[in-house]
Design a protein around this motif. Structure first.
Motif, mmCIF file in Angstrom:
data_model
loop_
_atom_site.group_PDB
_atom_site.id
_atom_site.type_symbol
_atom_site.label_atom_id
_atom_site.label_comp_id
_atom_site.label_asym_id
_atom_site.label_seq_id
_atom_site.Cartn_x
_atom_site.Cartn_y
_atom_site.Cartn_z
ATOM 1 N N GLY A 122 0.812 -1.215 0.000
ATOM 2 C CA GLY A 122 0.000 0.000 0.000
ATOM 3 C C GLY A 122 0.842 1.260 0.000
ATOM 4 O O GLY A 122 2.015 1.247 0.367
ATOM 5 N N ALA A 123 0.211 2.353 -0.422
ATOM 6 C CA ALA A 123 0.929 3.622 -0.596
ATOM 7 C C ALA A 123 0.636 4.593 0.548
ATOM 8 O O ALA A 123 -0.520 4.790 0.915
ATOM 9 N N TRP A 124 1.689 5.196 1.090
ATOM 10 C CA TRP A 124 1.527 6.315 2.024
ATOM 11 C C TRP A 124 1.212 7.580 1.249
ATOM 12 O O TRP A 124 0.691 8.543 1.799
ATOM 13 N N ARG A 125 1.607 7.594 0.009
ATOM 14 C CA ARG A 125 1.430 8.789 -0.824
ATOM 15 C C ARG A 125 1.436 8.356 -2.289
ATOM 16 O O ARG A 125 2.073 7.354 -2.628
ATOM 17 N N LYS A 126 0.718 9.076 -3.109
ATOM 18 C CA LYS A 126 0.715 8.773 -4.544
ATOM 19 C C LYS A 126 1.382 9.885 -5.336
ATOM 20 O O LYS A 126 1.632 9.737 -6.523
ATOM 21 N N GLU A 127 1.581 11.025 -4.682
ATOM 22 C CA GLU A 127 2.319 12.113 -5.336
ATOM 23 C C GLU A 127 3.658 12.239 -4.646
ATOM 24 O O GLU A 127 3.726 12.337 -3.418
ATOM 25 N N ILE A 128 4.711 12.228 -5.428
ATOM 26 C CA ILE A 128 6.042 12.230 -4.846
ATOM 27 C C ILE A 128 6.832 13.417 -5.391
ATOM 28 O O ILE A 128 7.050 13.521 -6.608
ATOM 29 N N PRO A 129 7.222 14.337 -4.518
ATOM 30 C CA PRO A 129 8.035 15.463 -4.984
ATOM 31 C C PRO A 129 9.411 14.970 -5.412
ATOM 32 O O PRO A 129 9.878 13.928 -4.939
ATOM 33 N N TYR A 130 10.045 15.682 -6.313
ATOM 34 C CA TYR A 130 11.382 15.264 -6.735
ATOM 35 C C TYR A 130 12.355 16.433 -6.651
ATOM 36 O O TYR A 130 11.965 17.593 -6.630
ATOM 37 N N TYR A 131 13.630 16.063 -6.573
ATOM 38 C CA TYR A 131 14.677 17.082 -6.653
ATOM 39 C C TYR A 131 15.378 16.996 -7.994
ATOM 40 O O TYR A 131 15.577 15.907 -8.532
ATOM 41 N N ALA A 132 15.716 18.144 -8.537
ATOM 42 C CA ALA A 132 16.461 18.187 -9.800
ATOM 43 C C ALA A 132 17.923 17.895 -9.489
ATOM 44 O O ALA A 132 18.553 18.582 -8.690
ATOM 45 N N SER A 133 18.430 16.851 -10.114
ATOM 46 C CA SER A 133 19.809 16.420 -9.913
ATOM 47 C C SER A 133 20.616 16.932 -11.104
ATOM 48 O O SER A 133 20.388 16.516 -12.235
#
Ligand code: CA
Length: 370
Positions: A122-133
């Motif tokens: 199961g998911a704690w979250r479905k939207e995941i922020p990202y960092y620009a590498s």
């Protein structure tokens, strides 16, 4: 076993997205098909073009996989890891096994009609922020570094930014004042509150790392990545324990035992990579180790399509997700190979709900590029 999940074929393919792509810009993909025609896709690290991992898949793993049940992926992983351990157990072998594991999870989800994140618990979250590498800064001036960072910062609105050095690994402490000047200029560009990280790509001595780390603390950077050589686990631990800034490592760690060594040395944020070690099964094992040791899990991940998607499924299921996901390659240059794949949207990704990984491969377009 259900006929539908018996493995019929295993294909390894190096995809060249645009003519002239250097090896590291290509993709190392694996397609596994069951007797019922369910296809799962996986990806290996494209180091040196990924041909070493793809060769192991083709020559050594495929013959053992054909006829096996795709749903037995964890047993298959450990059996094949130990059968071929003298080819590794680090690097090309674990990259090959990672690609197979991801493809088998894709099959499992499709066979059961469920997304991988659901199968993982199961998911704690479905939207995941990202960092620009953002890589390659060792070879840039201060102004060039600022310009490159500014372009991605304004275009993508990422949740954080990491500046990577990618310098000559045979040199140490090459330009510490210049490195600090770049870190300072990027801080000035984005303002005091924006989350920034600094990736040394293993280029400092212990003393050099302490000096740079102190400057990063002053500048409010939130982590300092691989300050010293990854294979010098004691030195990595020493730097991590002497500095206040969070020191991260372990993108070049390929077994759970080596991950534990890094944690025991003193590193408190680790970055195993789903296409380098263990695939989805391996990253979940890393998650358990991190949970048990109170260590942050922030996976390394540079591949924008299948690797990213597999990573997102795992991140959706991790309770303590303390940092955004890594996203290195925002140009969309692999888009033709996919009818659907999560795309960056205002600094975030949405984890799909479709069965398996939840992507649609445009196989004709991929085959044109093999
Ligand atoms: Ca790194």
């Amino acid at each position: 076993m259900a006929a539908s999940t018996r493995i019929k074929s295993v294909e390894a393919m190096q995809v060249t997205w645009a003519s002239g792509d250097p090896p590291g810009r290509r993709s190392a993909l694996v397609k596994i098909t069951t007797e019922d025609g369910v296809a799962g896709w996986g990806e290996a690290s494209p180091m040196q073009g990924g041909l070493h991992s793809l060769g192991i898949v083709e020559r050594d793993l495929a013959p053992a996989l054909v006829g096996a049940d795709a749903l037995d992926h964890a047993v298959l992983y450990d059996r094949l890891f130990h059968r071929h351990i003298k080819l590794g157990p680090e690097g090309a072998l674990t990259g090959a096994l990672a690609a197979v594991d991801i493809a088998l999870w894709d099959i499992k989800g499709k066979a059961l009609g469920l997304p991988v994140w659901k199968l993982l618990g199961g998911a704690w979250r479905k939207e995941i922020p990202y960092y620009a590498s953002i890589g390659g800064n060792a070879g840039r001036t201060v102004d060039e570094t600022v310009r490159v960072v500014e372009a991605r910062w304004r275009k993508e609105n990422p949740a954080a930014i990491k500046i990577r050095w990618d310098g000559d690994r045979t040199r140490q402490d090459e330009d510490i004042p210049g490195d600090i000047a770049k870190a300072k200029a990027v801080r000035k560009l984005v303002g005091d509150d924006f989350p920034l990280a600094f990736d040394a790509n293993n280029q400092y001595s212990v003393g050099g790392a302490i000096r740079v780390g102190r400057a990063l603390e002053e500048l409010g950077y939130i982590w300092f990545e691989e300050p010293v050589q990854h294979y010098d686990v004691r030195a990595m631990g020493e730097v991590a324990q002497r500095l206040d800034i969070t020191v991260s490592a372990a993108e070049q760690t390929y077994t759970v035992q080596a991950l534990v060594d890094m944690v025991e040395a003193g590193v408190r944020m680790v970055q195993p990579d789903i296409v380098k070690m263990g695939g989805i099964t391996g990253l979940m094992q890393c998650a358990a180790i991190c949970y048990a040791h109170g260590v942050e899990l922030v996976p390394h991940q540079t591949q924008p399509t299948i690797g990213n998607l597999a990573n997102l499924h795992v991140l959706a299921t991790i309770m303590h997700l303390t940092k955004p996901a890594e996203f290195a390659d925002a140009g969309g240059r692999m888009d033709a190979g996919f009818r659907s794949i999560p795309k960056p949207d205002n600094g975030r990704f949405r984890v799909p709900d479709g069965p398996g990984l939840g992507m649609e491969v445009n196989e004709d377009e991929i085959r044109k590029r093999i």
